[in-house]
Write an enzyme that holds these catalytic residues in place. Structure first.
Site, short mmCIF file in Angstrom:
data_model
loop_
_atom_site.label_atom_id
_atom_site.label_comp_id
_atom_site.label_asym_id
_atom_site.label_seq_id
_atom_site.Cartn_x
_atom_site.Cartn_y
_atom_site.Cartn_z
N ASP A 60 -17.36 -21.43 14.98
CA ASP A 60 -16.60 -20.41 15.72
C ASP A 60 -15.11 -20.71 15.82
OD1 ASP A 60 -18.46 -18.33 16.62
OD2 ASP A 60 -19.48 -19.94 17.70
N GLU A 65 -8.60 -17.76 20.50
CA GLU A 65 -8.24 -17.25 21.83
C GLU A 65 -9.03 -17.93 22.94
OE1 GLU A 65 -7.91 -12.92 23.70
OE2 GLU A 65 -9.94 -13.35 23.06
N ASP A 66 -10.28 -18.30 22.64
CA ASP A 66 -11.14 -18.83 23.71
C ASP A 66 -10.76 -20.23 24.15
OD1 ASP A 66 -12.72 -16.54 23.84
OD2 ASP A 66 -13.82 -17.16 22.06
N ARG A 85 -18.87 -25.16 21.36
CA ARG A 85 -17.47 -24.86 21.03
C ARG A 85 -16.49 -25.86 21.66
NH1 ARG A 85 -15.51 -18.95 20.95
NH2 ARG A 85 -13.99 -20.12 19.74
N ARG A 130 -19.65 -17.05 30.21
CA ARG A 130 -18.89 -18.18 29.67
C ARG A 130 -17.89 -18.79 30.66
NH1 ARG A 130 -18.84 -17.96 23.87
NH2 ARG A 130 -20.94 -17.30 23.28
N HIS A 160 -17.21 -11.13 27.03
CA HIS A 160 -16.00 -11.54 27.76
C HIS A 160 -15.36 -10.35 28.48
CE1 HIS A 160 -15.54 -14.83 24.50
NE2 HIS A 160 -15.82 -15.45 25.62
N CYS A 247 -9.40 -12.15 19.74
CA CYS A 247 -9.90 -13.53 19.76
C CYS A 247 -9.45 -14.37 18.57
CB CYS A 247 -11.41 -13.56 19.91
SG CYS A 247 -12.27 -12.63 18.70
#
Ligand code: CIR
Length: 254
Positions: A60, A65-66, A85, A130, A160, A247
């Site tokens: 991923d 962005e995450d 992640r 998340r 999200h 993202c």
């Protein structure tokens, strides 16, 4: 000058996390070509695109962005909600560290950057699968000294907060009201996604231009009717990995 940090698409993308959509075969070659096209549009809109590659084995890692929230004053390296992640953070931290001082979210807190919608000095933060309360509390402690207000927002039915709502213009948001309460955004102009296009609320604002997927033509028409300038990109393969346009980059002032 705007900087856009991206990460190359992993050949392991087919092993990505999935929460709300069924697994389908993803063409790595097509995903890579679409991602390059996305980076090209960012460059055309005036961004200096910096493509990282250090987490190329991590499925991923294209979804940068995450992993960080980059504000003018500091950057916050998140602690992603998906355990798989968390190893992405060191690569993104290194990439961002040349531009900002870094702070971090610590255990037991979790935040995915996809849950943080910044509108000037307001940070709407999705309380999602998340992102947890400890993460939101820690984030508030880090940013309030710089004058930011953190507004927790319940998110239900999607990955999200920014799956459900994103910014199109100074005071205009694109929203899917079945996943987030519109009342949170009172005083703002809301454009609702077309009911047949549930995943259509994710648009990427770059300056005053919008990057938007080709896959939601009815919602695209609604956005254009309101006078916004839109640049479309085909994101079909990254969408199969539950990705969207916000993202795949971290955009900030140099
Ligand atoms: C994940 O589930 O973490 C990835 N497969 C997709 C992340 C998409 N991120 C985003 O929309 N901010």
């Amino acid at each position: 000058m705007l900087v856009a940090i991206t990460h190359a698409v992993s050949p392991n993308l087919n092993q990505c996390e999935l929460s709300h959509i069924p697994r389908q075969e993803i063409s790595f070659e097509q995903a890579r070509a679409q991602h390059a096209q996305y980076e090209q549009v960012l460059a055309e809109l005036g961004c200096q695109v910096i493509r990282l590659t250090g987490a190329i084995d991590m499925p991923d890692s294209v979804f940068v962005e995450d992993i960080a929230l980059v504000l003018d004053e500091l950057a916050i390296i998140t602690r992603p909600g998906a355990e798989t992640r968390r190893a992405e953070t060191s690569v993104i931290a290194e990439g961002v560290s040349g531009f900002r001082d870094l702070s971090r979210i610590d255990s037991p807190g979790t935040i995915d950057g996809g849950d943080v919608l910044r509108i000037e000095k307001t940070l709407y933060v999705g309380n999602s699968e998340r992102t947890n309360e400890s993460g939101i509390f820690q984030l508030a402690g880090l940013v309030e000294p710089y004058g930011y207000e953190v507004v927790p927002v319940p998110v239900d039915g999607c990955l999200h907060l920014k799956s459900a709502v994103t910014q199109l213009g100074e005071n205009t948001l694109l929203i899917n009201q079945s996943w987030v309460e519109a009342s949170v955004f009172v005083g703002r102009h809301l454009i609702e996604v077309d009911p047949e296009e549930t995943h259509a609320a994710n648009a990427l604002l770059v300056g005053s231009e919008i990057i938007y997927p080709t896959s939601f033509p009815k919602t695209l028409a609604r956005i254009e009717e309101e006078g916004f300038s839109v640049h479309t990109v085909d994101m079909s393969e990254l969408q199969k990995a539950e990705g969207a346009v916000t993202c795949c980059s971290l955009i900030f002032r140099r």
